[in-house]
Design a protein around this motif. Sequence first.
Motif, PDB file in Angstrom:
ATOM      1  N   VAL A   1       0.849  -1.199   0.000  1.00 50.54           N
ATOM      2  CA  VAL A   1       0.000   0.000   0.000  1.00 50.54           C
ATOM      3  C   VAL A   1       0.885   1.250   0.000  1.00 50.54           C
ATOM      4  O   VAL A   1       2.074   1.187   0.331  1.00 50.54           O
ATOM      5  CB  VAL A   1      -1.031   0.027   1.157  1.00 50.54           C
ATOM      6  CG1 VAL A   1      -1.928  -1.194   1.105  1.00 50.54           C
ATOM      7  CG2 VAL A   1      -0.373   0.145   2.502  1.00 50.54           C
ATOM      8  N   GLU A   2       0.272   2.394  -0.321  1.00 49.23           N
ATOM      9  CA  GLU A   2       1.070   3.590  -0.589  1.00 49.23           C
ATOM     10  C   GLU A   2       1.888   4.085   0.612  1.00 49.23           C
ATOM     11  O   GLU A   2       3.083   4.317   0.499  1.00 49.23           O
ATOM     12  CB  GLU A   2       0.137   4.699  -1.080  1.00 49.23           C
ATOM     13  CG  GLU A   2       0.851   5.653  -1.999  1.00 49.23           C
ATOM     14  CD  GLU A   2      -0.105   6.709  -2.500  1.00 49.23           C
ATOM     15  OE1 GLU A   2       0.260   7.876  -2.451  1.00 49.23           O
ATOM     16  OE2 GLU A   2      -1.240   6.352  -2.907  1.00 49.23           O
ATOM     17  N   ARG A   3       1.221   4.264   1.763  1.00 52.05           N
ATOM     18  CA  ARG A   3       1.938   4.771   2.951  1.00 52.05           C
ATOM     19  C   ARG A   3       1.566   3.927   4.169  1.00 52.05           C
ATOM     20  O   ARG A   3       0.846   4.392   5.054  1.00 52.05           O
ATOM     21  CB  ARG A   3       1.550   6.241   3.199  1.00 52.05           C
ATOM     22  CG  ARG A   3       2.208   7.232   2.240  1.00 52.05           C
ATOM     23  CD  ARG A   3       1.707   8.650   2.518  1.00 52.05           C
ATOM     24  NE  ARG A   3       1.917   9.084   3.894  1.00 52.05           N
ATOM     25  CZ  ARG A   3       0.955   9.524   4.697  1.00 52.05           C
ATOM     26  NH1 ARG A   3      -0.284   9.582   4.300  1.00 52.05           N
ATOM     27  NH2 ARG A   3       1.254   9.907   5.916  1.00 52.05           N
ATOM     28  N   PRO A   4       2.051   2.705   4.209  1.00 53.40           N
ATOM     29  CA  PRO A   4       1.603   1.848   5.314  1.00 53.40           C
ATOM     30  C   PRO A   4       2.289   2.174   6.636  1.00 53.40           C
ATOM     31  O   PRO A   4       3.388   2.735   6.659  1.00 53.40           O
ATOM     32  CB  PRO A   4       2.031   0.447   4.858  1.00 53.40           C
ATOM     33  CG  PRO A   4       3.226   0.678   3.997  1.00 53.40           C
ATOM     34  CD  PRO A   4       3.030   2.029   3.348  1.00 53.40           C
ATOM     35  N   THR A   5       1.637   1.825   7.718  1.00 46.61           N
ATOM     36  CA  THR A   5       2.309   1.772   9.010  1.00 46.61           C
ATOM     37  C   THR A   5       2.488   0.294   9.322  1.00 46.61           C
ATOM     38  O   THR A   5       1.560  -0.512   9.159  1.00 46.61           O
ATOM     39  CB  THR A   5       1.465   2.452  10.108  1.00 46.61           C
ATOM     40  OG1 THR A   5       1.244   3.817   9.729  1.00 46.61           O
ATOM     41  CG2 THR A   5       2.177   2.429  11.446  1.00 46.61           C
ATOM     42  N   ILE A   6       3.700  -0.048   9.734  1.00 47.98           N
ATOM     43  CA  ILE A   6       4.026  -1.446  10.008  1.00 47.98           C
ATOM     44  C   ILE A   6       4.408  -1.565  11.479  1.00 47.98           C
ATOM     45  O   ILE A   6       5.293  -0.842  11.948  1.00 47.98           O
ATOM     46  CB  ILE A   6       5.234  -1.915   9.130  1.00 47.98           C
ATOM     47  CG1 ILE A   6       5.002  -1.609   7.639  1.00 47.98           C
ATOM     48  CG2 ILE A   6       5.580  -3.373   9.394  1.00 47.98           C
ATOM     49  CD1 ILE A   6       4.097  -2.554   6.915  1.00 47.98           C
ATOM     50  N   GLY A   7       3.755  -2.444  12.200  1.00 49.77           N
ATOM     51  CA  GLY A   7       4.066  -2.650  13.618  1.00 49.77           C
ATOM     52  C   GLY A   7       5.115  -3.744  13.755  1.00 49.77           C
ATOM     53  O   GLY A   7       4.918  -4.867  13.291  1.00 49.77           O
ATOM     54  N   LEU A   8       6.237  -3.386  14.366  1.00 46.53           N
ATOM     55  CA  LEU A   8       7.334  -4.352  14.501  1.00 46.53           C
ATOM     56  C   LEU A   8       7.431  -4.862  15.933  1.00 46.53           C
ATOM     57  O   LEU A   8       7.030  -4.174  16.868  1.00 46.53           O
ATOM     58  CB  LEU A   8       8.659  -3.694  14.114  1.00 46.53           C
ATOM     59  CG  LEU A   8       8.763  -3.185  12.682  1.00 46.53           C
ATOM     60  CD1 LEU A   8      10.087  -2.469  12.471  1.00 46.53           C
ATOM     61  CD2 LEU A   8       8.602  -4.334  11.680  1.00 46.53           C
ATOM     62  N   ALA A   9       8.012  -6.055  16.077  1.00 47.15           N
ATOM     63  CA  ALA A   9       8.244  -6.626  17.400  1.00 47.15           C
ATOM     64  C   ALA A   9       9.740  -6.782  17.613  1.00 47.15           C
ATOM     65  O   ALA A   9      10.494  -6.922  16.653  1.00 47.15           O
ATOM     66  CB  ALA A   9       7.566  -7.983  17.512  1.00 47.15           C
ATOM     67  N   THR A  10      10.138  -6.786  18.867  1.00 46.42           N
ATOM     68  CA  THR A  10      11.541  -7.078  19.177  1.00 46.42           C
ATOM     69  C   THR A  10      11.620  -8.488  19.765  1.00 46.42           C
ATOM     70  O   THR A  10      10.704  -9.276  19.585  1.00 46.42           O
ATOM     71  CB  THR A  10      12.099  -6.015  20.140  1.00 46.42           C
ATOM     72  OG1 THR A  10      11.144  -5.806  21.166  1.00 46.42           O
ATOM     73  CG2 THR A  10      12.339  -4.709  19.413  1.00 46.42           C
TER      74      THR A  10
END
Length: 259
Positions: free
Chosen positions: A26-35
């Motif tokens: 998608v054009e401007r996604p927000t991606i949630g990352l984990a550690t």
Amino acid sequence: MEVRIESTPHDVAILAADFIEFALRVERPTIGLATGETPLATYAELIDRHRRRGLRFDHATYVLLDEYVGIGEDHPASYRRHIREVFTDLVGVPTNAVHGPRGEAQDLEHAAEAYEQLLADLPPRAIQILGIGRGGHIGFNEPTSSLGSRTRIKTLHSTTRADNQRFFPDGEPVPLHALTMGIGTIMEAGKLLLLATGETKADVIEAAIEGPITATVPASALQLHPSATFVIDQAAASSLKHHDYYREIVMNRPVWQRP
Ligand code: GLP
């Protein structure tokens, strides 16, 4: 809820990377990352795709689940620092596109509210990557966390502190508290992708997938999400009762379903 059982941790990483690559379209996604240790192989696979075929990451914003209280980016155990070192810096993401709760803030209540506000202002989270703690935590939502909770301060369980001691310099104790997205906050992502590998996660994975929805196993909240996928290896799947059925579902997936 979907359960994908892969042969090895490497296969888990490949499939998880496919999901993230899909979310990046998608054009401007927000991606949630984990550690934590589990997603490291997935990040390594994504870095490889960036280098081999130019997969781009610089159009997205990245948000982290949690941070230790009292720890800023100058500390080696800081999650914001860690994610930059193992992933985002290596795929061309500018520092100002990576966010996490500010555990170093003096006013933690304000820092928690500010993080909720940031998440609300960003484009919707296309995907949220999750690991799982031995006690069933997601982010730092320890057992008995409210299933509707928002970003706030949590007291870490002694098993969590013992498990995470390895990320701290010798002799330095793991902080007693962390700021973490709440379970309610996590559940707002469009897709939840929980990764688990190894036999030590088998019992908690069984409880999260096949047990009752309960605050004592925070990851069981994923049963309520309309698009949650567990990507786990054989070892982490070894206590599941409906193991064969999960495989049948994957073998008979409609072609339009992806990845
Ligand atoms: C930490 C993180 C969690 C993570 C968990 C499991 O406690 N706050 O987000 O899921 O560790 O870590 P690992 O993948 O190393 O088992």
